[in-house]
Write a protein that holds these residues in place. Structure first.
Motif, PDB file in Angstrom:
ATOM      1  N   GLY A  56       4.599  14.203  14.173  1.00 46.40           N
ATOM      2  CA  GLY A  56       3.060  13.227  15.435  1.00 46.40           C
ATOM      3  C   GLY A  56       2.412  13.495  14.198  1.00 46.40           C
ATOM      4  N   GLY A  57       1.328  12.489  14.839  1.00 46.82           N
ATOM      5  CA  GLY A  57       0.646  11.401  13.793  1.00 46.82           C
ATOM      6  C   GLY A  57       0.869  10.632  13.132  1.00 46.82           C
ATOM      7  N   PRO A  58       0.722   9.443  12.799  1.00 43.12           N
ATOM      8  CA  PRO A  58       0.676   8.291  12.353  1.00 43.12           C
ATOM      9  C   PRO A  58       1.713   8.501  10.675  1.00 43.12           C
ATOM     10  CG  PRO A  58      -1.813   8.229  12.514  1.00 43.12           C
ATOM     11  CD  PRO A  58      -1.176   9.480  13.399  1.00 43.12           C
ATOM     12  N   PRO A  59       2.654   7.590  11.077  1.00 41.17           N
ATOM     13  CA  PRO A  59       3.730   8.189   9.866  1.00 41.17           C
ATOM     14  C   PRO A  59       2.290   7.404   8.430  1.00 41.17           C
ATOM     15  CG  PRO A  59       4.270   6.566  11.135  1.00 41.17           C
ATOM     16  CD  PRO A  59       3.068   6.459  11.412  1.00 41.17           C
ATOM     17  N   GLY A  60       3.215   8.160   7.479  1.00 42.70           N
ATOM     18  CA  GLY A  60       2.614   8.490   5.848  1.00 42.70           C
ATOM     19  C   GLY A  60       3.524   7.439   5.150  1.00 42.70           C
ATOM     20  N   PRO A  61       3.825   7.000   3.684  1.00 37.75           N
ATOM     21  CA  PRO A  61       2.300   7.576   2.974  1.00 37.75           C
ATOM     22  C   PRO A  61       1.218   6.796   3.057  1.00 37.75           C
ATOM     23  CG  PRO A  61       3.876   6.992   1.597  1.00 37.75           C
ATOM     24  CD  PRO A  61       5.100   6.329   2.896  1.00 37.75           C
ATOM     25  N   PHE A  62      -0.218   7.308   2.801  1.00 39.67           N
ATOM     26  CA  PHE A  62      -1.365   6.506   2.487  1.00 39.67           C
ATOM     27  C   PHE A  62      -1.759   7.082   1.119  1.00 39.67           C
ATOM     28  CE2 PHE A  62      -1.071   7.490   7.389  1.00 39.67           C
ATOM     29  CZ  PHE A  62      -1.814   6.576   7.842  1.00 39.67           C
TER      30      PHE A  62
END
Length: 455
Positions: free
Chosen positions: A216-222
């Protein structure tokens, strides 16, 4: 609750549970009246007579999904402005972003995530700052692949963010010359951000709770994640789990910035804390960064005196605090508060003066200012007992009983770790044993009165 026919306790409780389960907004658990106002307006719009009718609407396939988006937009609190929290933007400008730029010089790629971006002021502020830093380093921003992602649960806020048009109030911390350089006036009161900054940022709907679900959520990496003033609306356990999930989406050299008022501030072992002037930042532990040190390291821990409960301030501000107290004692509280502010401009990490300022603000009736300062003390010194004691009472008086109880429980856990004769910092001579006795007498401390400004 109002007790109206539309909101019988059982029906409203089911609706409140549905909202907190989907959004995580624990904020409304002890602010049911606020939620009832919003829900009442939505129910009237759709002709729903009872909570049961409205729950059925929310469960009605695509129609229910659309109404959930509208309800989420209505219950989220999205006031923000450009370059909010100067200390954190100073940390971004002087430490975090320059370091990320140096590390990405070969690939010229950066990914940044603004969680709970609201109207876009935060990610756009990052775009402006990053562009200037690249220019000053002799690099062409157009040669870089920069992705700044802004996510929010409010579709209304996201629509406003994509328009990139802002009122003078949202631009209140920007000097006129900078405003003219970064924005184009579209009316006497509305300014539109230049396209060169707009194209660095994209927006999408996202519920931060998705981070707790598989994939879930935006995939990384950031390289950088900003989650400021989002977690304050969540229960502490959820907030802790969300930050841990964000940490898994960081590059080894990445950074996380949180707001000063978040319910937790220690995330070991997945993140280490970095003290920067006036704020804290978080990053993966050193071993997670391939054994390479960075330009700004956490200062070596100071040796604490036996039984100490809070880190000693960077300067010995006891004489300053005494002078400020003397001024306050003469009735010149506004002057005493101004003296606190002047000192904190030079020593932004001084918890003693932050605490004193909070007490003075509370005494003057500036409750929001006092709450923010007590939270800042806890943010900077996680084991500060008296800040939790005062904050719990302040929140309780304001009707925030659930959060007050949680903070008071944290206070009690800290006190129980200490010998009874331990003198509590900023407690005007109060000992750990004395506070425990008061707490027992007052049934978990609801009657503890905040101390006098003077000893």
């Amino acid at each position: 609750m109002t007790g109206s026919a539309a909101f019988p306790p059982a029906g409203f409780r089911r609706l409140l549970n549905a909202v907190t389960h989907r959004t995580g907004l624990h904020y409304y658990v002890d602010k049911a009246d606020l939620l009832e106002q919003v829900v009442g307006a939505r129910m009237a719009l759709h002709g729903c007579r009872t909570c049961h009718d409205y729950l059925a609407l929310l469960d009605d396939g695509a129609r229910g999904d659309r109404e959930w988006r509208e309800l989420e937009s209505a219950i989220t609190i999205g006031e923000t402005f450009f370059f909010r929290y100067a200390e954190q933007f100073a940390a971004l400008e002087h430490t975090i972003l320059p370091q990320l730029i140096r590390r990405a010089a070969a690939t010229r790629r950066l990914r940044i995530w603004s969680v709970g971006c609201s109207n876009g002021a935060e990610p756009y502020s990052i775009a402006i700052l990053l562009t200037r830093l690249l220019d000053e380093a002799g690099m062409n921003p157009a040669d870089w692949h920069i992705e700044i992602l802004g996510t929010d649960i409010s579709t209304r806020a996201l629509e406003q963010a994509r328009q990139a048009e802002f009122s003078a109030w949202t631009l209140r911390d920007i000097a006129p010359a900078q405003c003219a350089a970064w924005f184009t006036p579209v009316s006497p009161r509305i300014w539109r951000l230049h396209e060169c900054y707009r194209r660095m940022v994209r927006f999408r709907y996202s519920n931060v709770l998705d981070l707790l679900r598989p994939d879930g959520g935006p995939p990384g990496p950031f390289d950088l994640i900003l989650c400021r003033n989002v977690l304050i609306y969540f229960a502490q356990v959820q907030a802790q789990a969300l930050v841990q999930a964000m940490a898994k989406r960081l590059v080894p050299e990445g950074w996380i910035l949180l707001g000063h008022s978040e319910p937790v501030s220690c995330f070991a072992p997945c993140l280490e804390t970095v003290r920067l002037p006036g704020t804290l930042a978080f990053r993966p532990p050193l071993q997670g960064r391939g054994g390479q040190d960075v330009s700004v390291a956490s200062p070596a821990p100071r040796r604490r005196p036996a039984h100490a409960l809070v880190a000693m301030p960077e300067v010995d501000s006891a004489p300053v605090a005494a002078e400020i107290r003397q001024v306050a004692d003469t009735g010149r509280v506004p002057l005493a508060m101004r003296m606190c502010r002047d000192h904190l401009l030079r020593h932004p990490m001084d918890t003693r003066i932050h605490f004193l300022f909070a007490v003075l603000a509370w005494g003057e009736g500036s409750l929001l200012q006092a709450e923010e300062s007590f939270r800042r003390v806890i943010y900077l010194c996680r084991d500060h007992v008296m800040a939790r004691c005062y904050l719990a009472r302040l929140l309780e008086d304001a009707g925030g009983g659930v959060e007050a109880g949680r903070i008071r429980q944290q206070m009690m856990e800290l006190v129980r770790r200490c010998p009874p004769d331990t003198v509590l910092p900023d407690g005007d001579g109060m000992t750990a044993g004395g506070l425990l006795r008061l707490a027992r007498q007052a049934s978990e401390a609801p009657a503890i009165r905040h101390a006098q400004v003077t000893s």
